[in-house]
Design a protein around this motif. Structure first.
Motif, PDB file in Angstrom:
ATOM      1  N   GLU A  32      51.080  94.024 -82.653  1.00  0.00           N
ATOM      2  CA  GLU A  32      51.380  93.278 -83.873  1.00  0.00           C
ATOM      3  C   GLU A  32      50.862  91.849 -83.785  1.00  0.00           C
ATOM      4  OE1 GLU A  32      55.568  93.463 -84.611  1.00  0.00           O
ATOM      5  OE2 GLU A  32      55.486  95.507 -85.407  1.00  0.00           O
ATOM      6  N   ASN A  33      50.431  91.332 -84.949  1.00  0.00           N
ATOM      7  CA  ASN A  33      50.078  89.927 -85.106  1.00  0.00           C
ATOM      8  C   ASN A  33      50.141  89.609 -86.596  1.00  0.00           C
ATOM      9  OD1 ASN A  33      47.868  87.677 -85.678  1.00  0.00           O
ATOM     10  ND2 ASN A  33      48.567  87.419 -83.571  1.00  0.00           N
ATOM     11  N   ARG A  34      50.704  88.484 -86.938  1.00  0.00           N
ATOM     12  CA  ARG A  34      50.959  88.168 -88.350  1.00  0.00           C
ATOM     13  C   ARG A  34      49.684  87.834 -89.116  1.00  0.00           C
ATOM     14  NH1 ARG A  34      55.293  83.567 -88.844  1.00  0.00           N
ATOM     15  NH2 ARG A  34      54.745  83.922 -91.044  1.00  0.00           N
ATOM     16  N   PHE A  35      48.650  87.361 -88.423  1.00  0.00           N
ATOM     17  CA  PHE A  35      47.502  86.812 -89.134  1.00  0.00           C
ATOM     18  C   PHE A  35      46.197  87.595 -88.957  1.00  0.00           C
ATOM     19  CE2 PHE A  35      50.358  83.340 -87.818  1.00  0.00           C
ATOM     20  CZ  PHE A  35      50.774  82.901 -89.069  1.00  0.00           C
ATOM     21  N   SER A  36      46.033  88.318 -87.865  1.00  0.00           N
ATOM     22  CA  SER A  36      44.750  88.954 -87.580  1.00  0.00           C
ATOM     23  C   SER A  36      44.827  90.476 -87.625  1.00  0.00           C
ATOM     24  CB  SER A  36      44.229  88.516 -86.196  1.00  0.00           C
ATOM     25  OG  SER A  36      44.005  87.129 -86.162  1.00  0.00           O
ATOM     26  N   ASP A  37      43.664  91.085 -87.813  1.00  0.00           N
ATOM     27  CA  ASP A  37      43.556  92.548 -87.825  1.00  0.00           C
ATOM     28  C   ASP A  37      43.881  93.100 -86.441  1.00  0.00           C
ATOM     29  OD1 ASP A  37      42.919  95.155 -88.413  1.00  0.00           O
ATOM     30  OD2 ASP A  37      40.766  94.873 -88.158  1.00  0.00           O
ATOM     31  N   PHE A  77      41.968  87.985 -79.684  1.00  0.00           N
ATOM     32  CA  PHE A  77      43.273  87.749 -79.064  1.00  0.00           C
ATOM     33  C   PHE A  77      43.133  87.366 -77.593  1.00  0.00           C
ATOM     34  CE2 PHE A  77      44.322  90.985 -82.377  1.00  0.00           C
ATOM     35  CZ  PHE A  77      45.116  90.171 -83.171  1.00  0.00           C
ATOM     36  N   ARG A  78      44.155  86.696 -77.083  1.00  0.00           N
ATOM     37  CA  ARG A  78      44.232  86.436 -75.646  1.00  0.00           C
ATOM     38  C   ARG A  78      44.561  87.740 -74.925  1.00  0.00           C
ATOM     39  NH1 ARG A  78      47.885  80.888 -75.137  1.00  0.00           N
ATOM     40  NH2 ARG A  78      46.606  79.582 -76.533  1.00  0.00           N
ATOM     41  N   LYS A  79      43.993  87.915 -73.745  1.00  0.00           N
ATOM     42  CA  LYS A  79      44.285  89.119 -72.968  1.00  0.00           C
ATOM     43  C   LYS A  79      45.750  89.126 -72.542  1.00  0.00           C
ATOM     44  CE  LYS A  79      39.637  89.950 -71.178  1.00  0.00           C
ATOM     45  NZ  LYS A  79      38.788  90.090 -69.971  1.00  0.00           N
ATOM     46  N   GLU A  80      46.351  90.292 -72.620  1.00  0.00           N
ATOM     47  CA  GLU A  80      47.772  90.425 -72.275  1.00  0.00           C
ATOM     48  C   GLU A  80      47.943  91.586 -71.303  1.00  0.00           C
ATOM     49  OE1 GLU A  80      51.773  89.215 -72.606  1.00  0.00           O
ATOM     50  OE2 GLU A  80      50.070  88.333 -73.687  1.00  0.00           O
ATOM     51  N   GLU A  81      48.647  91.343 -70.200  1.00  0.00           N
ATOM     52  CA  GLU A  81      48.928  92.394 -69.220  1.00  0.00           C
ATOM     53  C   GLU A  81      50.431  92.615 -69.143  1.00  0.00           C
ATOM     54  OE1 GLU A  81      47.316  92.112 -65.344  1.00  0.00           O
ATOM     55  OE2 GLU A  81      45.219  92.062 -65.996  1.00  0.00           O
ATOM     56  N   VAL A  82      50.824  93.897 -69.140  1.00  0.00           N
ATOM     57  CA  VAL A  82      52.245  94.233 -68.998  1.00  0.00           C
ATOM     58  C   VAL A  82      52.384  95.364 -67.987  1.00  0.00           C
ATOM     59  CG1 VAL A  82      52.879  93.517 -71.336  1.00  0.00           C
ATOM     60  CG2 VAL A  82      52.155  95.864 -70.920  1.00  0.00           C
ATOM     61  N   GLN A  97      53.294  91.924 -78.907  1.00  0.00           N
ATOM     62  CA  GLN A  97      52.875  90.795 -79.733  1.00  0.00           C
ATOM     63  C   GLN A  97      51.701  90.096 -79.040  1.00  0.00           C
ATOM     64  OE1 GLN A  97      53.860  89.840 -82.685  1.00  0.00           O
ATOM     65  NE2 GLN A  97      55.728  91.069 -82.988  1.00  0.00           N
ATOM     66  N   LEU A  98      50.550  90.079 -79.687  1.00  0.00           N
ATOM     67  CA  LEU A  98      49.384  89.411 -79.113  1.00  0.00           C
ATOM     68  C   LEU A  98      49.179  88.050 -79.763  1.00  0.00           C
ATOM     69  CD1 LEU A  98      46.720  92.253 -78.711  1.00  0.00           C
ATOM     70  CD2 LEU A  98      48.350  91.357 -77.044  1.00  0.00           C
ATOM     71  N   ARG A  99      48.751  87.097 -78.949  1.00  0.00           N
ATOM     72  CA  ARG A  99      48.493  85.748 -79.445  1.00  0.00           C
ATOM     73  C   ARG A  99      47.004  85.583 -79.727  1.00  0.00           C
ATOM     74  NH1 ARG A  99      50.833  82.219 -74.712  1.00  0.00           N
ATOM     75  NH2 ARG A  99      49.802  83.907 -73.562  1.00  0.00           N
ATOM     76  N   GLU A 100      46.707  84.845 -80.797  1.00  0.00           N
ATOM     77  CA  GLU A 100      45.312  84.661 -81.188  1.00  0.00           C
ATOM     78  C   GLU A 100      44.568  83.800 -80.176  1.00  0.00           C
ATOM     79  OE1 GLU A 100      45.675  83.061 -85.109  1.00  0.00           O
ATOM     80  OE2 GLU A 100      45.500  85.040 -86.035  1.00  0.00           O
TER      81      GLU A 100
END
Length: 259
Positions: A32-37, A77-82, A97-100
């Protein structure tokens, strides 16, 4: 003793394999992200080296087991590791939730401006911005024409038996498209020859100015047109055109030009 060691190794191997099969499951998630595809984001299981991408709404499904590391990667988006946990596996779906990605630009200082926008725009020197200067991949690659794209579509297909190329071959569509592509290439080469030589060159060969394109299309229909197309310098090109001009004048019964 040798058999005992072998049995122990076999037991460990079976236990490990059974654990891997038992613990591996499908993780259903959503980016999910509020602003980007959020479509087409890469979801990579770095532990098992498997991957998938999100659909149009950000949903994804990937095989995991507890403790695996997932990497979410996309240009915007910034890379995210979980790390996969029991809570993630029990969530339906697991939300990420990914950050732009924010690109920091260098500071630009403009000097000697008058405040008049029209005047100042002419003073500011900027480098041309194109695919080559930006270092984009395939920047030098020539894009295929509309007919070439249609030919690619007509001759490609997936599956064990590619049905579309077979149908196009049977109906003759592929053959027609190949011929059209060749005609377009010949027409482009004809235009190159016309632009490379001035009208005086053709009139000196006895070709009236209003017949130049007709003469070039006549050349394109001749068997030795390949020699004309492959001429790398103006001298050999003119020599070849001279021979063809004599044939063209004779065929069309043109009166000699007065100079």
């Amino acid at each position: 003793m040798h058999n005992t060691r072998k049995n122990r190794l076999l037991l460990c191997f079976l236990s490990f394999s059974f654990y891997g099969l038992r613990a591996q499951t499908d993780l259903q998630g959503k980016v999910e992200n509020r602003f980007s595809d959020v479509s087409g984001i890469h979801v990579i299981n770095k532990t098992s080296e498997s991957a998938t991408i999100t659909d149009a709404k950000g949903y994804f499904n990937i095989r995991v087991q507890e403790g695996d590391t997932l990497l979410f990667s996309a240009v915007q988006f910034r890379k995210e590791e979980v790390v996969v946990t029991t809570e993630m596996l029990n969530a339906h779906p697991f939300i990420v939730q990914l950050r732009e990605q924010v690109t920091q630009l260098d500071e630009v200082v403009l000097k000697n401006l008058t405040g008049n926008l029209t005047t100042d725009l002419h003073k500011i020197k900027t480098d041309s911005v194109d695919a080559v200067n930006l270092g984009l991949p395939n920047a030098m690659k020539v894009l295929p024409s509309k007919t070439q794209r249609k030919l690619i579509e007509a001759t490609s297909g997936g599956g064990l038996i590619p049905i579309i190329p077979i149908i196009n071959a049977i109906t003759g569509r592929t053959k027609k498209l190949k011929k059209r592509v060749q005609l377009e290439k010949d027409a482009a080469k004809t235009e190159e020859i016309r632009e490379a030589l001035k009208s005086h060159t053709f009139t000196s060969l006895g070709i009236p100015e209003d017949k130049i394109y007709d003469f070039l299309f006549y050349c394109a229909e001749q068997e030795n047109y390949d020699r004309l197309k492959n001429s790398n310098d103006l001298i050999s090109l003119t020599d070849t055109l001279k021979v063809m001009a004599e044939q063209y004048i004779k065929v069309n019964a043109l009166a000699p030009l007065k100079h």
